[in-house]
Motif scaffolding. Structure first.
Motif, mmCIF file in Angstrom:
data_model
loop_
_atom_site.group_PDB
_atom_site.id
_atom_site.type_symbol
_atom_site.label_atom_id
_atom_site.label_comp_id
_atom_site.label_asym_id
_atom_site.label_seq_id
_atom_site.Cartn_x
_atom_site.Cartn_y
_atom_site.Cartn_z
ATOM 1 N N SER A 187 47.527 12.858 57.572
ATOM 2 C CA SER A 187 48.258 11.902 58.401
ATOM 3 C C SER A 187 47.771 11.936 59.844
ATOM 4 N N LYS A 188 47.503 13.133 60.355
ATOM 5 C CA LYS A 188 47.008 13.263 61.728
ATOM 6 C C LYS A 188 45.572 12.757 61.829
ATOM 7 N N ARG A 189 44.778 13.072 60.805
ATOM 8 C CA ARG A 189 43.355 12.712 60.857
ATOM 9 C C ARG A 189 43.147 11.210 60.766
ATOM 10 N N HIS A 190 43.881 10.570 59.853
ATOM 11 C CA HIS A 190 43.690 9.136 59.620
ATOM 12 C C HIS A 190 44.763 8.278 60.294
ATOM 13 N N ARG A 191 45.728 8.943 60.919
ATOM 14 C CA ARG A 191 46.788 8.252 61.670
ATOM 15 C C ARG A 191 47.557 7.273 60.790
ATOM 16 N N ALA A 226 26.263 24.682 56.325
ATOM 17 C CA ALA A 226 27.110 24.023 55.329
ATOM 18 C C ALA A 226 28.402 24.795 55.121
ATOM 19 N N PHE A 227 28.306 26.115 55.041
ATOM 20 C CA PHE A 227 29.518 26.920 54.860
ATOM 21 C C PHE A 227 30.420 26.831 56.090
ATOM 22 N N ALA A 228 29.826 26.885 57.272
ATOM 23 C CA ALA A 228 30.621 26.804 58.508
ATOM 24 C C ALA A 228 31.364 25.474 58.580
ATOM 25 N N TYR A 229 30.677 24.386 58.230
ATOM 26 C CA TYR A 229 31.324 23.070 58.236
ATOM 27 C C TYR A 229 32.479 23.036 57.244
ATOM 28 N N SER A 230 32.260 23.588 56.059
ATOM 29 C CA SER A 230 33.318 23.611 55.046
ATOM 30 C C SER A 230 34.491 24.462 55.500
ATOM 31 N N TRP A 231 34.212 25.563 56.173
ATOM 32 C CA TRP A 231 35.282 26.449 56.638
ATOM 33 C C TRP A 231 36.151 25.749 57.687
ATOM 34 N N THR A 258 36.388 22.333 58.337
ATOM 35 C CA THR A 258 36.992 21.068 57.919
ATOM 36 C C THR A 258 37.783 21.169 56.618
ATOM 37 N N GLY A 259 37.507 22.182 55.804
ATOM 38 C CA GLY A 259 38.142 22.287 54.497
ATOM 39 C C GLY A 259 37.499 21.409 53.442
ATOM 40 N N LEU A 269 55.112 19.041 39.194
ATOM 41 C CA LEU A 269 54.524 20.126 39.970
ATOM 42 C C LEU A 269 55.625 21.074 40.428
ATOM 43 N N ASN A 270 55.290 22.351 40.599
ATOM 44 C CA ASN A 270 56.312 23.310 41.010
ATOM 45 C C ASN A 270 56.192 23.636 42.499
ATOM 46 N N ARG A 271 57.092 24.469 42.968
ATOM 47 C CA ARG A 271 57.146 24.749 44.401
ATOM 48 C C ARG A 271 55.991 25.618 44.871
ATOM 49 N N ARG A 272 55.211 26.186 43.946
ATOM 50 C CA ARG A 272 54.052 26.983 44.326
ATOM 51 C C ARG A 272 53.026 26.135 45.080
ATOM 52 N N VAL A 273 52.900 24.873 44.679
ATOM 53 C CA VAL A 273 51.893 24.008 45.311
ATOM 54 C C VAL A 273 52.504 23.083 46.367
ATOM 55 N N LEU A 274 53.813 23.089 46.498
ATOM 56 C CA LEU A 274 54.475 22.155 47.415
ATOM 57 C C LEU A 274 54.067 22.407 48.859
ATOM 58 N N ARG A 275 54.090 23.659 49.267
ATOM 59 C CA ARG A 275 53.766 23.980 50.662
ATOM 60 C C ARG A 275 52.351 23.523 51.020
ATOM 61 N N ASP A 276 51.380 23.835 50.176
ATOM 62 C CA ASP A 276 49.999 23.447 50.460
ATOM 63 C C ASP A 276 49.842 21.932 50.493
ATOM 64 N N ASP A 277 50.518 21.240 49.569
ATOM 65 C CA ASP A 277 50.402 19.780 49.530
ATOM 66 C C ASP A 277 51.038 19.127 50.759
ATOM 67 N N LEU A 278 52.171 19.656 51.196
ATOM 68 C CA LEU A 278 52.794 19.109 52.406
ATOM 69 C C LEU A 278 51.915 19.355 53.632
ATOM 70 N N THR A 279 51.327 20.549 53.698
ATOM 71 C CA THR A 279 50.425 20.870 54.810
ATOM 72 C C THR A 279 49.211 19.952 54.802
ATOM 73 N N ASP A 280 48.645 19.716 53.614
ATOM 74 C CA ASP A 280 47.492 18.820 53.503
ATOM 75 C C ASP A 280 47.874 17.388 53.875
ATOM 76 N N ALA A 281 49.062 16.960 53.470
ATOM 77 C CA ALA A 281 49.511 15.601 53.788
ATOM 78 C C ALA A 281 49.660 15.424 55.294
ATOM 79 N N ILE A 282 50.172 16.440 55.968
ATOM 80 C CA ILE A 282 50.302 16.377 57.427
ATOM 81 C C ILE A 282 48.920 16.278 58.075
ATOM 82 N N ALA A 283 47.979 17.082 57.579
ATOM 83 C CA ALA A 283 46.623 17.058 58.146
ATOM 84 C C ALA A 283 45.967 15.696 57.953
#
Length: 339
Positions: free
Chosen positions: A206-210, A70-75, A77-78, A190-204
């Motif tokens: 987008s690629k996963r669900h096309r 379970a931990f390996a899968y979470s690591w 896939t996130g 929201l501030n710029r502290r979370v912007l980078r992570d959110d953009l990275t997640d959005a890209i992921a």
């Protein structure tokens, strides 16, 4: 010394692991739980193997393997919610088997009750815990009489209630603290502290669900003049009004950030160029009519970029920034798409 560490592959790997865990509370929680479970179960597993209690050893071994999986899968896939729930359910089943089938004293019920409340939401944990405790209490073969069963049940309930209250209170304050550090104090965006992570997640995603995803960079036109001539209180109110208007027109999946000063970023998930043109055209018109200062309307220039394959979050945002500057150079108060 620092450069030598940076060149050391082992140190770099350790730093990345630490950064990953520190940035994901639930993944960190699973890592801590796995470490404690391993330290607790492995000695018992080895002891049961030596003493010939292979059934108990098998239960301990399968439990440990499932938790590691379970931990390996979470690591990889996130995703942690599903694996945490699976771990909680299996721990309850393993405890039931050890007590009602093998006939062991239910000492493991107490740490499992506490762990369940820490791993998942209190409602799901409460359902699993009640089911496990009732099943153990009714089916356990070693209670001499009803008073022993009632004593066990009462002590488990007390442990469970204290654990639930502690976890609910802790999560409430953690969520409030997270909200405070992730939002701009003035506008609530929201501030710029979370912007980078959110953009990275959005890209992921987008690629996963096309599906397409767009990012828009908004910059208030002539905002310095508003501050200089009307004062910062008027300027602050304009920023607050802008955030309010954007929030009122955004979907639940959209995210709005204050990048700094008079610059803002709007993340539009599941949005192609046509959808972005419609949404941002309407937003631009609303801002044009809704933003006011004592000297008149305040307009906004907007640059938009649809994410392209293999593009990093910084390259993506930079294209939106360039489009915004094109909007400024073309006369301001307009929406311009990159490329």
């Amino acid at each position: 010394m620092g450069s030598q560490r940076a060149k050391n592959p082992q140190y770099t790997r350790f730093y990345r692991i630490r950064e990953r865990l520190s940035g994901d509370f639930h993944l960190l929680l699973m890592a801590v739980f796995l470490g404690l479970a391993t330290a607790s179960l492995l000695p018992f597993l080895l002891y049961r193997m030596v003493t010939g209690e292979y059934t108990v050893a098998a239960v301990n071994g399968v439990t440990l393997l499932l938790l590691i999986s379970a931990f390996a899968y979470s690591w990889v896939t996130g995703r942690t919610e599903g694996t945490r729930r699976m771990a909680v359910v299996y721990l309850g089943l393993a405890c039931f088997v050890l007590v009602n089938v093998v006939g062991h004293v239910p000492y493991w019920v107490y740490p499992i009750v506490v762990a369940n409340f820490m791993l998942v939401g209190w409602r799901f944990a409460l359902i699993v815990n009640i089911s496990m405790v009732v099943a153990v209490t009714l089916g356990a073969p070693f209670f001499q009489d009803a008073s022993e069963a009632i004593t066990f049940l009462g002590s488990v309930i007390m442990v469970g209630l204290f654990s639930m209250i502690f976890v609910v209170n802790t999560n409430f304050h953690r969520d409030r603290l997270s909200e405070m550090v992730s939002r701009d104090a003035l506008t609530g965006a929201l501030n710029r502290r979370v912007l980078r992570d959110d953009l990275t997640d959005a890209i992921a995603r987008s690629k996963r669900h096309r599906h397409p995803v767009a990012v828009a960079l908004l910059d208030l036109d002539n905002f310095k003049q508003v501050n200089d001539t009307q004062g910062h209180e008027v300027g602050d109110q304009v920023l607050i009004d802008l955030t309010r208007i954007v929030d009122s027109q955004s979907r639940k999946s959209d995210r709005f950030y204050r990048l700094g000063g008079e610059e803002f970023v709007l993340l539009l998930d599941y949005t192609d160029r046509e959808g972005a043109e419609t949404a941002l055209g309407k937003l631009s018109a609303l801002l044009r009519s809704g933003l006011r200062s004592p000297t008149g309307p305040v307009t906004v220039s907007i640059g938009v970029a649809i994410h392209e394959p293999q593009e990093t979050w910084s390259q993506w945002l930079a294209r939106a920034d360039q489009a915004m500057y094109h909007a400024k150079s073309e006369g301001k108060d307009r929406v311009v798409f990159a490329d």
